[in-house]
Design a protein around this motif. Structure first.
Motif, PDB file in Angstrom:
ATOM      1  N   UNK A  15       6.823 -14.498 -59.351  1.00  7.45           N
ATOM      2  CA  UNK A  15       7.453 -15.804 -59.466  1.00  7.45           C
ATOM      3  C   UNK A  15       6.487 -16.697 -60.230  1.00  7.45           C
ATOM      4  N   UNK A  16       6.973 -17.756 -60.835  1.00  5.68           N
ATOM      5  CA  UNK A  16       6.154 -18.532 -61.760  1.00  5.68           C
ATOM      6  C   UNK A  16       5.970 -19.963 -61.276  1.00  5.68           C
ATOM      7  N   UNK A  17       4.754 -20.475 -61.466  1.00  6.14           N
ATOM      8  CA  UNK A  17       4.440 -21.863 -61.166  1.00  6.14           C
ATOM      9  C   UNK A  17       4.632 -22.679 -62.447  1.00  6.14           C
ATOM     10  N   UNK A  18       5.560 -23.640 -62.415  1.00  8.09           N
ATOM     11  CA  UNK A  18       5.867 -24.420 -63.614  1.00  8.09           C
ATOM     12  C   UNK A  18       5.171 -25.782 -63.559  1.00  8.09           C
ATOM     13  N   UNK A  53      -1.051 -27.367 -65.762  1.00  2.00           N
ATOM     14  CA  UNK A  53      -1.757 -26.225 -65.185  1.00  2.00           C
ATOM     15  C   UNK A  53      -2.998 -25.878 -66.003  1.00  2.00           C
ATOM     16  N   UNK A  54      -4.086 -25.568 -65.287  1.00  2.00           N
ATOM     17  CA  UNK A  54      -5.276 -25.047 -65.958  1.00  2.00           C
ATOM     18  C   UNK A  54      -5.993 -24.105 -65.004  1.00  2.00           C
ATOM     19  N   UNK A  55      -6.578 -23.079 -65.568  1.00  2.00           N
ATOM     20  CA  UNK A  55      -7.269 -22.060 -64.780  1.00  2.00           C
ATOM     21  C   UNK A  55      -8.617 -22.595 -64.298  1.00  2.00           C
ATOM     22  N   UNK A  56      -8.960 -22.279 -63.058  1.00  2.00           N
ATOM     23  CA  UNK A  56     -10.308 -22.519 -62.557  1.00  2.00           C
ATOM     24  C   UNK A  56     -10.504 -21.627 -61.342  1.00  2.00           C
ATOM     25  N   UNK A  57     -11.278 -20.574 -61.516  1.00  2.00           N
ATOM     26  CA  UNK A  57     -11.394 -19.565 -60.467  1.00  2.00           C
ATOM     27  C   UNK A  57     -12.106 -20.081 -59.229  1.00  2.00           C
TER      28      UNK A  57
END
Length: 653
Positions: free
Chosen positions: A111-114, A118-122
């Motif tokens: 399923x997708x987060x819209x 959004x930005x990646x940060x582990x």
């Protein structure tokens, strides 16, 4: 359950002014920087390095920064242990786990987060993933649980690693930075599971402060009563597969609660580079030999200068913090902000673990896997919004909720299409989707007018139920304290009146279920069909959970409460003569039926096949709908409890 959430920050000079008020300019490339210093006279060089050493000292102090969040669910209660829990062991059914892993991969969906921002940060805690993966390996089509798979594989599911390789939109590969609000069709993934095959353990005593294991230290922050707080290096933590403890009576206990959160701290390589650079500066400051001093400058590396630049940037953020600012943010937002601001210098090299047991702890066994079998499979994972039901989407032309976040304004929700084009700008604080074109805004039902890009309130209806065919929707309407559903064309023309408690659509017809136990049947153009003596209708498998697929058959009842079997078109396969018709849990093509005994006190049991034929006589006192452990049919004949294979049963009787 009690939920404990606290934040601990360790930093030297946290609230000091930034670098004494003098931020050095960003370093040049190492060759240019060294050449610049070598061109100075020794006196000028020492003055410059004294200033830079003062900066490095502050940076090194800031490099002691660490932050840990204590998040723990707990009952807050202890219980007496009556006997030892079983000693930790691994399942020996490896071949079955491998088989289930393959099923897991085949039935994996995403399923997708819209989130528009959004930005990646582990390192961010509780960061919503762009794609959530979930497998239906332990579920049937109707969401009942396949117990064997669930109990056997569930302990390993959390250790599965899903690596996203390529993304596809409309069947074409899409770069990750182009995803945006677009709904991805499928993702090429690499799915991995390190299946533990052997293990060893190390012991932590109640009074221990530190334990050495594999040349690394496990720090014991506290063991009090039945709760242990541990700091474990990531390299060890990733191989831990269990914890057991012993109480004062030497009874073995399993964990009743476990929490684990990364500790954020400055990376060791960053700290080491800062110290190396400072050592070089200090050595130069001690010498009066200009040639020796300038020769020592050649020890400076680009990594050291880069570490210095990055730490100056992070130091500036740390120095701007106040206690009021930290309190204003709150625990989790502050943790996340630190992770974001320090992402170039911060790493999670240790894990903060809270382990809870039923009774007071005397010693803890930490169980660490020493041998693994790497299960790995490449797979194309499809989009499937299975958790919320496919009624939410028109697969070919979906309307999709997305969100944005702005400081001071918080989350706002809007609607986009599959291509990521905005239909409704993000403006709602709450937006709930109940159908492809229907949404709840401020607790009121709205229709999305996609052509004109606006939301149209439809207050005459309480809620939307389903679409039977384009333009024909089932709505719920409340009058006084009563609610009912009906079918409406284009939201204004009532096609079926609001007289039903539910409406079901099948391939050939529509059934309206009335509150007075009367069902009415319509064709797909909503023309009433003859009832054939039928008063109520339900599918054969309506009230049973099973992992098998039944043929689409109906149990129908007349006004005398007698039941018959009907096919997918509602043609009667049997007369109205049975008191009940029930499916088996594990057999799809035969059904248990009952007729009254002559005195009316009980039933005789028999079997029908999927065509309505009576395949055994109605002479049995009982036929169970569950097979025994050997897969045999259980039945009672003349007060004798018997069991046999279905084929033998059919052949015998």
């Amino acid at each position: 359950m009690k939920y404990k959430l606290t934040l601990t920050v360790f930093v030297i000079g946290l609230f000091l002014s930034s670098c004494g008020g003098q931020n050095p300019e960003k370093s040049k490339p190492v060759r240019e920087y060294v050449a610049h210093l070598q061109a100075m006279k020794l006196g000028d060089l020492k003055q410059q390095l004294e200033r830079d050493t003062a900066v490095l000292n502050k940076l090194i102090k800031t490099a002691s920064f660490s932050i840990q969040l204590t998040s723990h669910f707990s009952s807050g209660e202890k219980s007496a242990v009556q006997k030892s829990a079983p000693l930790f062991s691994l399942t020996n059914n490896t071949s079955k786990l491998v088989e289930i892993f393959k099923i897991y991969c085949k039935q994996l969906y995403f399923n997708q987060n819209f989130n528009k921002n959004y930005k990646e940060d582990k390192n961010v805690l509780y960061r919503p993933r762009r794609f959530d993966f979930e497998s239906r390996y332990s579920l049937t089509d109707n969401n009942s649980i396949i117990e064997e798979r669930d109990s056997l594989f569930k302990p390993f599911e959390q250790d599965i690693e899903i690596v996203e390789k390529n993304y596809f939109f409309k069947g074409n590969k899409l770069a990750k930075n182009q995803i945006g609000l677009k709904r991805i069709d499928s993702i090429e993934t690499e799915i991995k599971l390190r299946l533990p095959l052997d293990f060893e353990k190390f012991i932590i005593g109640k009074s221990a402060k530190q334990v050495l294991y594999k040349n690394q230290f496990i720090n014991i922050e506290k063991i009090k009563d039945n709760v242990a707080r541990l700091e474990i290096p990531i390299s060890i933590y990733k191989d831990i597969i269990g914890y057991q403890a012993y109480n004062g009576q030497n009874l073995r206990m399993n964990t009743i609660a476990l929490s684990s959160i990364p500790i954020l701290s400055i990376r060791k390589d960053i700290t080491n580079h800062l110290k190396e650079l400072r050592d070089t500066f200090l050595a130069i400051l001690k010498t009066d030999n200009e040639n020796e001093a300038k020769q020592a400058l050649s020890k400076i590396t680009q990594k050291q200068l880069t570490a210095k630049d990055l730490m100056v940037k992070f130091q500036s953020y740390v120095s701007s913090l106040t206690k009021e600012r930290i309190k204003e943010l709150g625990d989790i937002p502050f943790y996340n902000e630190v992770a974001d601001k320090g992402k170039e210098v911060i790493a999670a090299e240790n894990q903060f673990v809270i382990v809870e047991f039923p009774d007071n702890i005397q010693t803890i066994d930490v169980i660490v896997a020493t041998k693994f079998d790497l299960l790995q499979q490449n797979s194309i994972v499809k989009f499937n919004n299975h958790r919320s039901g496919m009624k939410f989407f028109d697969l070919n032309n979906p309307n999709i909720i997305y969100n944005t976040y702005e400081n001071g304004k918080g989350l706002k929700y809007g609607i986009s299409n599959k291509e990521g084009d905005k239909i409704i700008a993000a403006q709602f604080k709450e937006l709930k989707q109940v159908g492809n074109d229907y949404f709840i805004v401020d607790n009121k039902l709205h229709w999305l007018d996609g052509a004109n890009k606006k939301m149209v309130p439809i207050p005459q209806f309480q809620s939307y139920m389903q679409t039977l065919k384009p333009g024909y929707d089932v709505f719920e309407k409340t009058t006084g304290d009563k609610s009912a559903v009906g079918v409406v064309f284009n939201r204004n023309k009532v096609v079926l009146p609001f007289e039903y408690y539910s409406v079901d659509k099948y391939d050939k017809f529509v059934i309206g279920h009335k509150n007075n136990d009367v069902d009415e049947v319509y064709d797909l153009n909503f023309k009433r069909l003859p009832d054939q003596g039928i008063k109520t209708i339900r599918t054969i498998n309506e009230f049973i959970s099973s992992d098998i697929k039944y043929p689409l058959l109906f149990i129908v009842e007349n006004d005398k409460k007698k039941k018959a079997l009907a096919d997918h078109t509602l043609n009667l396969l049997t007369p109205f003569k049975y008191e009940f018709i029930d499916p088996f849990f594990e057999i799809s093509d035969y059904f248990i039926a009952g007729i009254r005994t002559p005195d009316g006190s009980s039933y005789y049991y028999g079997l029908l096949d999927k065509n309505g034929k009576e395949v055994v006589p109605f002479i049995f006192d009982n036929i169970s709908n569950e097979l025994d452990k050997s897969g045999r049919l259980k039945y009672i004949l003349k007060n004798k409890h018997l069991a046999t294979q279905l084929k033998t049963f059919l052949k015998t009787y």
